[in-house]
Design a protein around this motif. Sequence first.
Motif, PDB file in Angstrom:
ATOM      1  N   THR A  91       0.821  -1.221   0.000  1.00 41.50           N
ATOM      2  CA  THR A  91       0.000   0.000   0.000  1.00 41.50           C
ATOM      3  C   THR A  91       0.855   1.272   0.000  1.00 41.50           C
ATOM      4  O   THR A  91       0.507   2.253  -0.653  1.00 41.50           O
ATOM      5  N   CYS A  92       1.998   1.237   0.709  1.00 42.43           N
ATOM      6  CA  CYS A  92       2.893   2.399   0.722  1.00 42.43           C
ATOM      7  C   CYS A  92       3.452   2.637  -0.672  1.00 42.43           C
ATOM      8  O   CYS A  92       3.435   3.750  -1.190  1.00 42.43           O
ATOM      9  N   HIS A  93       3.937   1.568  -1.295  1.00 44.06           N
ATOM     10  CA  HIS A  93       4.516   1.700  -2.639  1.00 44.06           C
ATOM     11  C   HIS A  93       3.466   2.179  -3.645  1.00 44.06           C
ATOM     12  O   HIS A  93       3.756   3.014  -4.500  1.00 44.06           O
ATOM     13  N   ALA A  94       2.257   1.641  -3.550  1.00 35.82           N
ATOM     14  CA  ALA A  94       1.196   2.037  -4.490  1.00 35.82           C
ATOM     15  C   ALA A  94       0.919   3.531  -4.366  1.00 35.82           C
ATOM     16  O   ALA A  94       0.839   4.260  -5.358  1.00 35.82           O
ATOM     17  N   PHE A  95       0.806   3.988  -3.123  1.00 37.75           N
ATOM     18  CA  PHE A  95       0.477   5.392  -2.851  1.00 37.75           C
ATOM     19  C   PHE A  95       1.548   6.341  -3.399  1.00 37.75           C
ATOM     20  O   PHE A  95       1.249   7.326  -4.076  1.00 37.75           O
ATOM     21  N   THR A  96       2.812   6.028  -3.136  1.00 33.99           N
ATOM     22  CA  THR A  96       3.869   6.936  -3.605  1.00 33.99           C
ATOM     23  C   THR A  96       4.158   6.744  -5.102  1.00 33.99           C
ATOM     24  O   THR A  96       4.785   7.580  -5.730  1.00 33.99           O
ATOM     25  N   ALA A  97       3.659   5.650  -5.679  1.00 37.42           N
ATOM     26  CA  ALA A  97       3.786   5.461  -7.130  1.00 37.42           C
ATOM     27  C   ALA A  97       2.682   6.205  -7.881  1.00 37.42           C
ATOM     28  O   ALA A  97       2.715   6.309  -9.105  1.00 37.42           O
TER      29      ALA A  97
ATOM     30  N   ILE B  52      -1.208 -11.537  -1.228  1.00 34.97           N
ATOM     31  CA  ILE B  52      -0.731 -10.926   0.014  1.00 34.97           C
ATOM     32  C   ILE B  52      -0.811  -9.407  -0.130  1.00 34.97           C
ATOM     33  O   ILE B  52      -0.552  -8.866  -1.214  1.00 34.97           O
ATOM     34  N   ILE B  53      -1.153  -8.712   0.969  1.00 34.23           N
ATOM     35  CA  ILE B  53      -1.053  -7.248   0.982  1.00 34.23           C
ATOM     36  C   ILE B  53      -0.017  -6.843   2.020  1.00 34.23           C
ATOM     37  O   ILE B  53      -0.084  -7.254   3.177  1.00 34.23           O
ATOM     38  N   HIS B  54       0.982  -6.079   1.600  1.00 36.60           N
ATOM     39  CA  HIS B  54       1.904  -5.436   2.539  1.00 36.60           C
ATOM     40  C   HIS B  54       1.220  -4.151   2.982  1.00 36.60           C
ATOM     41  O   HIS B  54       1.090  -3.214   2.206  1.00 36.60           O
ATOM     42  N   LEU B  55       0.770  -4.150   4.225  1.00 39.08           N
ATOM     43  CA  LEU B  55      -0.004  -3.018   4.734  1.00 39.08           C
ATOM     44  C   LEU B  55       0.933  -2.040   5.436  1.00 39.08           C
ATOM     45  O   LEU B  55       1.352  -2.272   6.570  1.00 39.08           O
ATOM     46  N   ASN B  56       1.271  -0.965   4.740  1.00 34.24           N
ATOM     47  CA  ASN B  56       2.183   0.043   5.287  1.00 34.24           C
ATOM     48  C   ASN B  56       1.644   1.423   4.979  1.00 34.24           C
ATOM     49  O   ASN B  56       1.160   1.661   3.873  1.00 34.24           O
TER      50      ASN B  56
ATOM     51  N   HIS C  24       3.915   4.009  10.435  1.00 33.48           N
ATOM     52  CA  HIS C  24       2.877   3.297  11.191  1.00 33.48           C
ATOM     53  C   HIS C  24       1.515   3.502  10.530  1.00 33.48           C
ATOM     54  O   HIS C  24       1.248   4.572   9.976  1.00 33.48           O
ATOM     55  N   ILE C  25       0.658   2.474  10.655  1.00 30.98           N
ATOM     56  CA  ILE C  25      -0.681   2.542  10.068  1.00 30.98           C
ATOM     57  C   ILE C  25      -1.444   3.752  10.627  1.00 30.98           C
ATOM     58  O   ILE C  25      -1.593   3.897  11.838  1.00 30.98           O
ATOM     59  N   GLY C  26      -1.897   4.611   9.721  1.00 32.15           N
ATOM     60  CA  GLY C  26      -2.711   5.754  10.119  1.00 32.15           C
ATOM     61  C   GLY C  26      -1.925   6.996  10.481  1.00 32.15           C
ATOM     62  O   GLY C  26      -2.489   8.083  10.555  1.00 32.15           O
ATOM     63  N   LEU C  27      -0.633   6.870  10.705  1.00 31.85           N
ATOM     64  CA  LEU C  27       0.164   8.042  11.115  1.00 31.85           C
ATOM     65  C   LEU C  27       0.885   8.689   9.932  1.00 31.85           C
ATOM     66  O   LEU C  27       1.561   9.702  10.091  1.00 31.85           O
ATOM     67  N   GLY C  28       0.738   8.115   8.753  1.00 36.48           N
ATOM     68  CA  GLY C  28       1.452   8.644   7.593  1.00 36.48           C
ATOM     69  C   GLY C  28       0.548   9.411   6.641  1.00 36.48           C
ATOM     70  O   GLY C  28      -0.526   9.871   7.020  1.00 36.48           O
ATOM     71  N   MET C  29       0.992   9.541   5.398  1.00 36.57           N
ATOM     72  CA  MET C  29       0.284  10.354   4.413  1.00 36.57           C
ATOM     73  C   MET C  29      -0.958   9.657   3.859  1.00 36.57           C
ATOM     74  O   MET C  29      -1.828  10.306   3.287  1.00 36.57           O
ATOM     75  N   ILE C  30      -1.053   8.337   4.011  1.00 37.89           N
ATOM     76  CA  ILE C  30      -2.278   7.644   3.580  1.00 37.89           C
ATOM     77  C   ILE C  30      -3.371   7.912   4.609  1.00 37.89           C
ATOM     78  O   ILE C  30      -4.465   8.340   4.268  1.00 37.89           O
TER      79      ILE C  30
ATOM     80  N   PHE D 148      -2.868  -9.812   5.498  1.00 36.78           N
ATOM     81  CA  PHE D 148      -2.194  -8.521   5.583  1.00 36.78           C
ATOM     82  C   PHE D 148      -0.885  -8.677   6.358  1.00 36.78           C
ATOM     83  O   PHE D 148      -0.894  -9.186   7.481  1.00 36.78           O
ATOM     84  N   ILE D 149       0.204  -8.220   5.777  1.00 38.90           N
ATOM     85  CA  ILE D 149       1.488  -8.272   6.476  1.00 38.90           C
ATOM     86  C   ILE D 149       2.067  -6.866   6.597  1.00 38.90           C
ATOM     87  O   ILE D 149       2.185  -6.140   5.606  1.00 38.90           O
ATOM     88  N   LEU D 150       2.369  -6.487   7.831  1.00 38.62           N
ATOM     89  CA  LEU D 150       2.897  -5.143   8.111  1.00 38.62           C
ATOM     90  C   LEU D 150       4.413  -5.129   7.988  1.00 38.62           C
ATOM     91  O   LEU D 150       5.078  -6.063   8.427  1.00 38.62           O
ATOM     92  N   GLU D 151       4.914  -4.054   7.397  1.00 39.43           N
ATOM     93  CA  GLU D 151       6.365  -3.814   7.351  1.00 39.43           C
ATOM     94  C   GLU D 151       6.599  -2.404   7.903  1.00 39.43           C
ATOM     95  O   GLU D 151       7.281  -1.596   7.298  1.00 39.43           O
ATOM     96  N   THR D 152       5.960  -2.153   9.039  1.00 37.74           N
ATOM     97  CA  THR D 152       5.974  -0.812   9.631  1.00 37.74           C
ATOM     98  C   THR D 152       7.157  -0.673  10.593  1.00 37.74           C
ATOM     99  O   THR D 152       7.721  -1.674  11.027  1.00 37.74           O
ATOM    100  N   PRO D 153       7.550   0.572  10.903  1.00 38.83           N
ATOM    101  CA  PRO D 153       8.699   0.755  11.802  1.00 38.83           C
ATOM    102  C   PRO D 153       8.402   0.316  13.237  1.00 38.83           C
ATOM    103  O   PRO D 153       7.255   0.049  13.581  1.00 38.83           O
ATOM    104  N   ILE D 154       9.449   0.221  14.021  1.00 40.46           N
ATOM    105  CA  ILE D 154       9.296   0.004  15.467  1.00 40.46           C
ATOM    106  C   ILE D 154      10.013   1.162  16.131  1.00 40.46           C
ATOM    107  O   ILE D 154      11.208   1.359  15.917  1.00 40.46           O
ATOM    108  N   ASP D 155       9.297   1.987  16.874  1.00 36.63           N
ATOM    109  CA  ASP D 155       9.933   3.132  17.538  1.00 36.63           C
ATOM    110  C   ASP D 155       9.132   3.505  18.785  1.00 36.63           C
ATOM    111  O   ASP D 155       8.229   2.767  19.185  1.00 36.63           O
TER     112      ASP D 155
END
Length: 284
Positions: free
Chosen positions: A184-190, A218-222, A237-243, A262-269
């Motif tokens: 989803t992140c890649h799609a959005f910025t593409a 599979i969906i990479h949910l980012n 993180h889901i919901g905290l970004g530009m999407i 759904f597989i997340l590849e979100t940061p850990i902070d």
Amino acid sequence: MITDKDTLRVGTHVSIAGSIDKAVDRAVSIGCNTFQIFSRNPRSWRMKELNMDEVRKFKEKMIAHEIYPSVVHMPYLPNLASPKKDLYTRSIESLKIELARCNVLNVPYLVTHLGSHLGSGERSGIERVIDAINESLTEVDNEVVLLLENTSGYKNDVGGRFDEIGYVIDRVSDEKRIGFCLDTCHAFTAGYDIRTDQNVSNILEEIENTIGLDKLKIIHLNDSKEEFNSKKDIHEHIGLGMIGLNGFKAILKDNRLSKVPFILETPIDERRDDLGNIRLVRLL
Ligand code: ZN
Ligand code: MN
Ligand code: MN
């Protein structure tokens, strides 16, 4: 194989540090019922052989915890679109090895990017990707399904658009062994705006017309730190970004995606960890 297709499948990318079966422990400890790993160090060409004792434990734990599907992501160095003969040959070798390792691990899906044509042109890059896949699937004859992941479309990257991925998939001879992984992140910025219900609906329609939603495994949910159409790839993180939350709500409630893991590849902070993102997704 688990067939309770009504369960929402959510997981994250987990580390295999220590031994590969520890990835399953990590996934279980944060409530995953699906997950993704690298089968080896992703930043090196060198790799250790799989340890069969660890493999046995990996498979036992997967069954015991009813985790399905597991996914392996290709390492970072291979480039299936490269015009450089050496790198190209090495990349095909790497794809064959990962297909074989997935089979040993009982992992049904291998995710790969299409690579970069390095300025040699999109057409020739795409043709090399197709040849690489056909050769690998022919030579490594098992049931592992290769999933092509869309990218942000940065510079010479191939696979930022759904029609490109559809074109490749159409030309793979073994159609049962090729599919699509939507990031989803890649799609959005593409350049695919997924911030509203209507847009998500339109984009799924476009995937249906170019690739086929039956190919979406599979969906990479980012979420994305970078802006719409920026061609940049930084996950958030889901919901905290530009999407934003609305986009993810739209994705998670669309019936056409109700059976896709759904597989997340979100940061850990300090703001959130994997458990936090998984909880949020289940809430949505
Ligand atoms: Zn990826
Ligand atoms: Mn991804
Ligand atoms: Mn990415």
